[in-house]
Design a protein around this motif. Structure first.
Motif, PDB file in Angstrom:
ATOM      1  N   ILE A 298      58.287  63.615  32.523  1.00 20.55           N
ATOM      2  CA  ILE A 298      59.535  63.744  31.765  1.00 20.55           C
ATOM      3  C   ILE A 298      59.533  65.041  30.966  1.00 20.55           C
ATOM      4  O   ILE A 298      60.539  65.766  30.951  1.00 20.55           O
ATOM      5  CB  ILE A 298      59.743  62.521  30.840  1.00 20.55           C
ATOM      6  CG1 ILE A 298      59.953  61.254  31.672  1.00 20.55           C
ATOM      7  CG2 ILE A 298      60.903  62.753  29.881  1.00 20.55           C
ATOM      8  CD1 ILE A 298      61.175  61.268  32.576  1.00 20.55           C
ATOM      9  N   CYS A 299      58.426  65.357  30.326  1.00 24.53           N
ATOM     10  CA  CYS A 299      58.348  66.601  29.555  1.00 24.53           C
ATOM     11  C   CYS A 299      58.572  67.803  30.459  1.00 24.53           C
ATOM     12  O   CYS A 299      59.278  68.754  30.091  1.00 24.53           O
ATOM     13  CB  CYS A 299      56.994  66.710  28.849  1.00 24.53           C
ATOM     14  SG  CYS A 299      56.819  65.539  27.496  1.00 24.53           S
TER      15      CYS A 299
ATOM     16  N   LEU B 134      71.123  64.323  39.658  1.00 23.83           N
ATOM     17  CA  LEU B 134      71.631  63.144  38.954  1.00 23.83           C
ATOM     18  C   LEU B 134      70.502  62.150  38.698  1.00 23.83           C
ATOM     19  O   LEU B 134      70.371  61.617  37.592  1.00 23.83           O
ATOM     20  CB  LEU B 134      72.748  62.489  39.764  1.00 23.83           C
ATOM     21  CG  LEU B 134      73.331  61.202  39.171  1.00 23.83           C
ATOM     22  CD1 LEU B 134      73.939  61.475  37.799  1.00 23.83           C
ATOM     23  CD2 LEU B 134      74.360  60.606  40.105  1.00 23.83           C
ATOM     24  N   ARG B 135      69.674  61.937  39.685  1.00 26.21           N
ATOM     25  CA  ARG B 135      68.551  61.004  39.538  1.00 26.21           C
ATOM     26  C   ARG B 135      67.594  61.462  38.426  1.00 26.21           C
ATOM     27  O   ARG B 135      67.118  60.650  37.631  1.00 26.21           O
ATOM     28  CB  ARG B 135      67.813  60.902  40.862  1.00 26.21           C
ATOM     29  CG  ARG B 135      66.713  59.898  40.862  1.00 26.21           C
ATOM     30  CD  ARG B 135      66.075  59.823  42.214  1.00 26.21           C
ATOM     31  NE  ARG B 135      65.345  58.579  42.334  1.00 26.21           N
ATOM     32  CZ  ARG B 135      64.895  58.091  43.442  1.00 26.21           C
ATOM     33  NH1 ARG B 135      65.112  58.717  44.574  1.00 26.21           N
ATOM     34  NH2 ARG B 135      64.233  56.972  43.462  1.00 26.21           N
ATOM     35  N   GLU B 136      67.302  62.757  38.387  1.00 24.81           N
ATOM     36  CA  GLU B 136      66.413  63.287  37.354  1.00 24.81           C
ATOM     37  C   GLU B 136      67.041  63.128  35.970  1.00 24.81           C
ATOM     38  O   GLU B 136      66.363  62.739  35.022  1.00 24.81           O
ATOM     39  CB  GLU B 136      66.115  64.761  37.616  1.00 24.81           C
ATOM     40  CG  GLU B 136      65.203  65.004  38.802  1.00 24.81           C
ATOM     41  CD  GLU B 136      65.091  66.478  39.175  1.00 24.81           C
ATOM     42  OE1 GLU B 136      64.006  66.865  39.635  1.00 24.81           O
ATOM     43  OE2 GLU B 136      66.069  67.240  39.000  1.00 24.81           O
ATOM     44  N   ARG B 137      68.331  63.445  35.855  1.00 25.44           N
ATOM     45  CA  ARG B 137      69.004  63.321  34.550  1.00 25.44           C
ATOM     46  C   ARG B 137      68.985  61.876  34.057  1.00 25.44           C
ATOM     47  O   ARG B 137      68.723  61.619  32.883  1.00 25.44           O
ATOM     48  CB  ARG B 137      70.442  63.842  34.636  1.00 25.44           C
ATOM     49  CG  ARG B 137      70.527  65.351  34.774  1.00 25.44           C
ATOM     50  CD  ARG B 137      71.937  65.885  34.575  1.00 25.44           C
ATOM     51  NE  ARG B 137      72.968  65.237  35.339  1.00 25.44           N
ATOM     52  CZ  ARG B 137      73.406  65.622  36.535  1.00 25.44           C
ATOM     53  NH1 ARG B 137      72.872  66.670  37.128  1.00 25.44           N
ATOM     54  NH2 ARG B 137      74.374  64.966  37.150  1.00 25.44           N
ATOM     55  N   ILE B 138      69.236  60.943  34.949  1.00 23.00           N
ATOM     56  CA  ILE B 138      69.216  59.524  34.570  1.00 23.00           C
ATOM     57  C   ILE B 138      67.815  59.116  34.144  1.00 23.00           C
ATOM     58  O   ILE B 138      67.635  58.428  33.133  1.00 23.00           O
ATOM     59  CB  ILE B 138      69.739  58.644  35.724  1.00 23.00           C
ATOM     60  CG1 ILE B 138      71.243  58.874  35.904  1.00 23.00           C
ATOM     61  CG2 ILE B 138      69.436  57.174  35.467  1.00 23.00           C
ATOM     62  CD1 ILE B 138      71.819  58.249  37.165  1.00 23.00           C
ATOM     63  N   SER B 139      66.811  59.554  34.908  1.00 22.35           N
ATOM     64  CA  SER B 139      65.420  59.222  34.570  1.00 22.35           C
ATOM     65  C   SER B 139      65.042  59.764  33.193  1.00 22.35           C
ATOM     66  O   SER B 139      64.428  59.065  32.386  1.00 22.35           O
ATOM     67  CB  SER B 139      64.460  59.793  35.614  1.00 22.35           C
ATOM     68  OG  SER B 139      64.656  59.186  36.853  1.00 22.35           O
ATOM     69  N   VAL B 140      65.417  61.018  32.928  1.00 16.28           N
ATOM     70  CA  VAL B 140      65.089  61.633  31.643  1.00 16.28           C
ATOM     71  C   VAL B 140      65.799  60.900  30.511  1.00 16.28           C
ATOM     72  O   VAL B 140      65.169  60.524  29.508  1.00 16.28           O
ATOM     73  CB  VAL B 140      65.452  63.137  31.640  1.00 16.28           C
ATOM     74  CG1 VAL B 140      65.396  63.710  30.244  1.00 16.28           C
ATOM     75  CG2 VAL B 140      64.520  63.907  32.564  1.00 16.28           C
TER      76      VAL B 140
ATOM     77  N   THR C 165      67.020  57.882  30.361  1.00 16.36           N
ATOM     78  CA  THR C 165      66.485  56.526  30.195  1.00 16.36           C
ATOM     79  C   THR C 165      65.140  56.554  29.479  1.00 16.36           C
ATOM     80  O   THR C 165      64.897  55.786  28.542  1.00 16.36           O
ATOM     81  CB  THR C 165      66.338  55.836  31.570  1.00 16.36           C
ATOM     82  OG1 THR C 165      67.612  55.821  32.211  1.00 16.36           O
ATOM     83  CG2 THR C 165      65.825  54.418  31.422  1.00 16.36           C
ATOM     84  N   HIS C 166      64.285  57.458  29.904  1.00 20.02           N
ATOM     85  CA  HIS C 166      62.958  57.566  29.289  1.00 20.02           C
ATOM     86  C   HIS C 166      63.072  57.954  27.813  1.00 20.02           C
ATOM     87  O   HIS C 166      62.385  57.391  26.960  1.00 20.02           O
ATOM     88  CB  HIS C 166      62.110  58.588  30.052  1.00 20.02           C
ATOM     89  CG  HIS C 166      60.688  58.655  29.597  1.00 20.02           C
ATOM     90  ND1 HIS C 166      59.678  57.940  30.191  1.00 20.02           N
ATOM     91  CD2 HIS C 166      60.106  59.353  28.590  1.00 20.02           C
ATOM     92  CE1 HIS C 166      58.541  58.192  29.571  1.00 20.02           C
ATOM     93  NE2 HIS C 166      58.771  59.059  28.592  1.00 20.02           N
ATOM     94  N   LEU C 167      63.956  58.910  27.517  1.00 26.31           N
ATOM     95  CA  LEU C 167      64.098  59.366  26.134  1.00 26.31           C
ATOM     96  C   LEU C 167      64.651  58.277  25.222  1.00 26.31           C
ATOM     97  O   LEU C 167      64.396  58.282  24.012  1.00 26.31           O
ATOM     98  CB  LEU C 167      64.984  60.615  26.062  1.00 26.31           C
ATOM     99  CG  LEU C 167      64.397  61.880  26.706  1.00 26.31           C
ATOM    100  CD1 LEU C 167      65.377  63.039  26.590  1.00 26.31           C
ATOM    101  CD2 LEU C 167      63.061  62.251  26.111  1.00 26.31           C
TER     102      LEU C 167
ATOM    103  N   LYS D 244      61.080  62.090  23.083  1.00 23.30           N
ATOM    104  CA  LYS D 244      62.313  62.464  22.383  1.00 23.30           C
ATOM    105  C   LYS D 244      62.013  63.559  21.358  1.00 23.30           C
ATOM    106  O   LYS D 244      62.746  64.537  21.234  1.00 23.30           O
ATOM    107  CB  LYS D 244      62.900  61.237  21.673  1.00 23.30           C
ATOM    108  CG  LYS D 244      64.297  61.437  21.150  1.00 23.30           C
ATOM    109  CD  LYS D 244      64.825  60.217  20.399  1.00 23.30           C
ATOM    110  CE  LYS D 244      64.661  58.946  21.177  1.00 23.30           C
ATOM    111  NZ  LYS D 244      65.221  57.772  20.502  1.00 23.30           N
ATOM    112  N   ARG D 245      60.899  63.417  20.652  1.00 23.16           N
ATOM    113  CA  ARG D 245      60.484  64.425  19.673  1.00 23.16           C
ATOM    114  C   ARG D 245      60.168  65.754  20.361  1.00 23.16           C
ATOM    115  O   ARG D 245      60.574  66.821  19.908  1.00 23.16           O
ATOM    116  CB  ARG D 245      59.255  63.928  18.908  1.00 23.16           C
ATOM    117  CG  ARG D 245      58.870  64.797  17.731  1.00 23.16           C
ATOM    118  CD  ARG D 245      57.701  64.234  16.912  1.00 23.16           C
ATOM    119  NE  ARG D 245      57.693  62.789  16.781  1.00 23.16           N
ATOM    120  CZ  ARG D 245      56.764  61.988  17.347  1.00 23.16           C
ATOM    121  NH1 ARG D 245      55.784  62.493  18.049  1.00 23.16           N
ATOM    122  NH2 ARG D 245      56.821  60.694  17.174  1.00 23.16           N
ATOM    123  N   MET D 246      59.473  65.685  21.504  1.00 27.99           N
ATOM    124  CA  MET D 246      59.159  66.896  22.251  1.00 27.99           C
ATOM    125  C   MET D 246      60.445  67.595  22.709  1.00 27.99           C
ATOM    126  O   MET D 246      60.563  68.806  22.619  1.00 27.99           O
ATOM    127  CB  MET D 246      58.287  66.552  23.465  1.00 27.99           C
ATOM    128  CG  MET D 246      57.811  67.741  24.282  1.00 27.99           C
ATOM    129  SD  MET D 246      58.962  68.535  25.442  1.00 27.99           S
ATOM    130  CE  MET D 246      59.633  67.175  26.351  1.00 27.99           C
TER     131      MET D 246
END
Length: 94
Positions: A8-9, A22-28, A30-32, A39-41
């Motif tokens: 994710i980082c 789109l898949r990457e944006r959703i994954s990021v 969701t993870h954040l 989220k802090r990073m």
């Protein structure tokens, strides 16, 4: 597919250089929502990006700054190659 914090980082950093799928944006996103460390990073990366943009525009305001330096094409290619190799290595970890 569950992605690690490291993945994710990397994607958050990549998002500043290219448009994520789109898949990457959703994954990021969701993870954040679930991971305060990532989220802090992401916030810290935004802060660094904003600071570097302000630094880059300093000469427009009459403030002196060192001459802009750029990497040679060879150095850029080596860095990109290592980043890709590192990404491929992490893809094989799963």
């Amino acid at each position: 597919m569950k992605l690690s914090c490291k993945d994710i980082c990397f994607m958050v950093s990549e998002s500043h250089d290219r448009k994520l799928t789109l898949r990457e944006r959703i994954s990021v996103k969701t993870h954040l929502l679930m991971c305060n460390a990532c989220k802090r990073m992401a916030r810290q990366l935004e802060l660094l990006r904003a600071a570097s943009q302000r630094y880059g525009s300093a000469d427009k305001e009459g403030t002196s700054r060192p001459e802009r330096q750029t990497l040679s094409k060879e150095a850029s290619a080596r860095i990109l190659s290592r980043l890709r190799d590192n990404t491929n290595d992490h893809a094989n970890d799963d």
